[in-house]
Design a protein around this motif. Structure first.
Motif, PDB file in Angstrom:
ATOM      1  N   ARG A   1       0.854  -1.194   0.000  1.00  0.00           N
ATOM      2  CA  ARG A   1       0.000   0.000   0.000  1.00  0.00           C
ATOM      3  C   ARG A   1       0.888   1.242   0.000  1.00  0.00           C
ATOM      4  N   PRO A   2       1.172   1.759  -1.174  1.00  0.00           N
ATOM      5  CA  PRO A   2       2.104   2.891  -1.265  1.00  0.00           C
ATOM      6  C   PRO A   2       1.444   4.242  -0.960  1.00  0.00           C
ATOM      7  N   VAL A   3       0.774   4.315   0.172  1.00  0.00           N
ATOM      8  CA  VAL A   3       0.168   5.574   0.589  1.00  0.00           C
ATOM      9  C   VAL A   3       0.480   5.816   2.060  1.00  0.00           C
ATOM     10  N   GLU A   4       0.466   7.085   2.415  1.00  0.00           N
ATOM     11  CA  GLU A   4       0.576   7.412   3.831  1.00  0.00           C
ATOM     12  C   GLU A   4      -0.444   8.492   4.162  1.00  0.00           C
ATOM     13  N   ILE A   5      -1.000   8.355   5.332  1.00  0.00           N
ATOM     14  CA  ILE A   5      -1.991   9.326   5.798  1.00  0.00           C
ATOM     15  C   ILE A   5      -1.256  10.552   6.314  1.00  0.00           C
ATOM     16  N   ILE A   6      -1.636  11.699   5.774  1.00  0.00           N
ATOM     17  CA  ILE A   6      -1.073  12.965   6.209  1.00  0.00           C
ATOM     18  C   ILE A   6      -1.899  13.522   7.368  1.00  0.00           C
ATOM     19  N   ASP A   7      -3.216  13.433   7.247  1.00  0.00           N
ATOM     20  CA  ASP A   7      -4.088  13.901   8.322  1.00  0.00           C
ATOM     21  C   ASP A   7      -5.491  13.357   8.115  1.00  0.00           C
ATOM     22  N   LEU A   8      -6.260  13.390   9.174  1.00  0.00           N
ATOM     23  CA  LEU A   8      -7.679  13.058   9.143  1.00  0.00           C
ATOM     24  C   LEU A   8      -8.405  14.330   9.557  1.00  0.00           C
ATOM     25  N   ARG A   9      -9.149  14.906   8.631  1.00  0.00           N
ATOM     26  CA  ARG A   9      -9.809  16.188   8.884  1.00  0.00           C
ATOM     27  C   ARG A   9     -11.312  15.954   9.087  1.00  0.00           C
TER      28      ARG A   9
ATOM     29  N   HIS B   1       0.470   9.667  -2.045  1.00  0.00           N
ATOM     30  CA  HIS B   1       0.893   8.463  -2.753  1.00  0.00           C
ATOM     31  C   HIS B   1       2.412   8.424  -2.658  1.00  0.00           C
ATOM     32  N   THR B   2       2.983   7.436  -1.984  1.00  0.00           N
ATOM     33  CA  THR B   2       4.423   7.437  -1.720  1.00  0.00           C
ATOM     34  C   THR B   2       5.263   7.153  -2.965  1.00  0.00           C
ATOM     35  N   THR B   3       4.690   6.528  -3.974  1.00  0.00           N
ATOM     36  CA  THR B   3       5.441   6.252  -5.201  1.00  0.00           C
ATOM     37  C   THR B   3       5.568   7.505  -6.054  1.00  0.00           C
ATOM     38  N   THR B   4       4.461   8.232  -6.211  1.00  0.00           N
ATOM     39  CA  THR B   4       4.468   9.416  -7.077  1.00  0.00           C
ATOM     40  C   THR B   4       4.622  10.712  -6.296  1.00  0.00           C
ATOM     41  N   GLY B   5       4.353  10.673  -4.992  1.00  0.00           N
ATOM     42  CA  GLY B   5       4.385  11.882  -4.171  1.00  0.00           C
ATOM     43  C   GLY B   5       3.120  12.717  -4.280  1.00  0.00           C
ATOM     44  N   ALA B   6       2.186  12.268  -5.119  1.00  0.00           N
ATOM     45  CA  ALA B   6       0.965  13.042  -5.345  1.00  0.00           C
ATOM     46  C   ALA B   6       0.041  12.995  -4.124  1.00  0.00           C
ATOM     47  N   PRO B   7      -0.410  14.163  -3.693  1.00  0.00           N
ATOM     48  CA  PRO B   7      -1.395  14.176  -2.604  1.00  0.00           C
ATOM     49  C   PRO B   7      -2.800  13.967  -3.156  1.00  0.00           C
TER      50      PRO B   7
ATOM     51  N   PHE C   1     -15.452  -0.388  13.720  1.00  0.00           N
ATOM     52  CA  PHE C   1     -15.077   0.761  12.899  1.00  0.00           C
ATOM     53  C   PHE C   1     -15.515   0.427  11.488  1.00  0.00           C
ATOM     54  N   ARG C   2     -16.539   1.117  11.023  1.00  0.00           N
ATOM     55  CA  ARG C   2     -17.068   0.895   9.662  1.00  0.00           C
ATOM     56  C   ARG C   2     -16.739   2.140   8.848  1.00  0.00           C
ATOM     57  N   ASP C   3     -16.017   1.947   7.741  1.00  0.00           N
ATOM     58  CA  ASP C   3     -15.511   3.056   6.936  1.00  0.00           C
ATOM     59  C   ASP C   3     -16.153   3.032   5.552  1.00  0.00           C
ATOM     60  N   TYR C   4     -16.999   4.031   5.292  1.00  0.00           N
ATOM     61  CA  TYR C   4     -17.626   4.203   3.977  1.00  0.00           C
ATOM     62  C   TYR C   4     -16.806   5.238   3.231  1.00  0.00           C
ATOM     63  N   ILE C   5     -15.762   4.773   2.559  1.00  0.00           N
ATOM     64  CA  ILE C   5     -14.832   5.673   1.898  1.00  0.00           C
ATOM     65  C   ILE C   5     -15.298   5.971   0.477  1.00  0.00           C
ATOM     66  N   GLY C   6     -15.071   7.202   0.046  1.00  0.00           N
ATOM     67  CA  GLY C   6     -15.407   7.611  -1.317  1.00  0.00           C
ATOM     68  C   GLY C   6     -14.418   7.001  -2.281  1.00  0.00           C
ATOM     69  N   ALA C   7     -14.636   5.757  -2.673  1.00  0.00           N
ATOM     70  CA  ALA C   7     -13.669   4.976  -3.444  1.00  0.00           C
ATOM     71  C   ALA C   7     -13.318   5.604  -4.789  1.00  0.00           C
ATOM     72  N   THR C   8     -14.186   6.371  -5.372  1.00  0.00           N
ATOM     73  CA  THR C   8     -13.891   6.947  -6.687  1.00  0.00           C
ATOM     74  C   THR C   8     -12.797   7.994  -6.619  1.00  0.00           C
ATOM     75  N   THR C   9     -12.454   8.446  -5.423  1.00  0.00           N
ATOM     76  CA  THR C   9     -11.434   9.478  -5.292  1.00  0.00           C
ATOM     77  C   THR C   9     -10.042   8.902  -5.083  1.00  0.00           C
ATOM     78  N   ILE C  10      -9.950   7.582  -4.947  1.00  0.00           N
ATOM     79  CA  ILE C  10      -8.664   6.963  -4.634  1.00  0.00           C
ATOM     80  C   ILE C  10      -7.971   6.534  -5.912  1.00  0.00           C
TER      81      ILE C  10
ATOM     82  N   ASN D   1      -5.125   4.483  -8.234  1.00  0.00           N
ATOM     83  CA  ASN D   1      -4.667   3.096  -8.188  1.00  0.00           C
ATOM     84  C   ASN D   1      -3.558   2.969  -7.156  1.00  0.00           C
ATOM     85  N   LEU D   2      -3.770   2.148  -6.148  1.00  0.00           N
ATOM     86  CA  LEU D   2      -2.816   2.023  -5.055  1.00  0.00           C
ATOM     87  C   LEU D   2      -1.728   0.995  -5.338  1.00  0.00           C
ATOM     88  N   THR D   3      -1.785   0.339  -6.432  1.00  0.00           N
ATOM     89  CA  THR D   3      -0.794  -0.705  -6.715  1.00  0.00           C
ATOM     90  C   THR D   3       0.335  -0.221  -7.609  1.00  0.00           C
ATOM     91  N   THR D   4       0.320   1.061  -7.971  1.00  0.00           N
ATOM     92  CA  THR D   4       1.404   1.583  -8.823  1.00  0.00           C
ATOM     93  C   THR D   4       2.154   2.683  -8.111  1.00  0.00           C
TER      94      THR D   4
END
Length: 132
Positions: free
Chosen positions: A62-70, A93-99, A118-127, A129-132
């Motif tokens: 998972r090449p992502v890191e959480i910066i903050d939870l707002r 995104h830790t591979t590309t550096g894109a926030p 903990f049930r998380d209904y995340i807006g999946a369309t905003t994420i 590709n986490l595998t690149t």
């Protein structure tokens, strides 16, 4: 004993610090994480603190890191153990550096200072590709 809001603030601090061991420690032994809209191979359900710890500590694919939870809006219910949060997760995104940002609604059942659900209904369309 920690209040549900205290537990949620600790959760934010641990995730931002990438302290996944402490994050997992916030869950009850039989705690559950559910991701009803899971994407990119993420599990739809994790059962038990050990499974949550194992998943949280294995960030290799998972090449992502959480910066903050707002928090946008916090909703306390008539049940003092249940809290609903409208949230935006700021991620890099830790591979590309894109926030990017992922809006979500999260439902928590926190009893005796431990997260039971903990049930998380995340807006999946905003994420991206986490595998690149």
């Amino acid at each position: 004993m920690r209040s549900p809001l205290d537990v949620l603030e600790l959760r934010r601090q641990y995730l931002v610090a990438r302290d996944f061991e402490s994050f997992a420690g916030l869950f009850a032994v039989d705690g559950v994480i559910e991701l009803p809209f899971a994407v990119d191979g993420l599990p739809a359900r994790l059962e038990g603190r050990d499974a949550i710890r194992e998943f949280s500590l294995d960030t290799s694919d998972r090449p992502v890191e959480i910066i903050d939870l707002r928090v946008v809006q916090l909703h306390q219910t008539t049940d003092p153990d249940v809290v609903i949060i409208e949230l935006v997760t700021e991620i890099r995104h830790t591979t590309t550096g894109a926030p990017f940002e992922a809006p979500c609604i999260q439902v928590f059942h926190i009893h005796n200072g431990e997260i039971k659900l903990f049930r998380d209904y995340i807006g999946a369309t905003t994420i991206p590709n986490l595998t690149t």
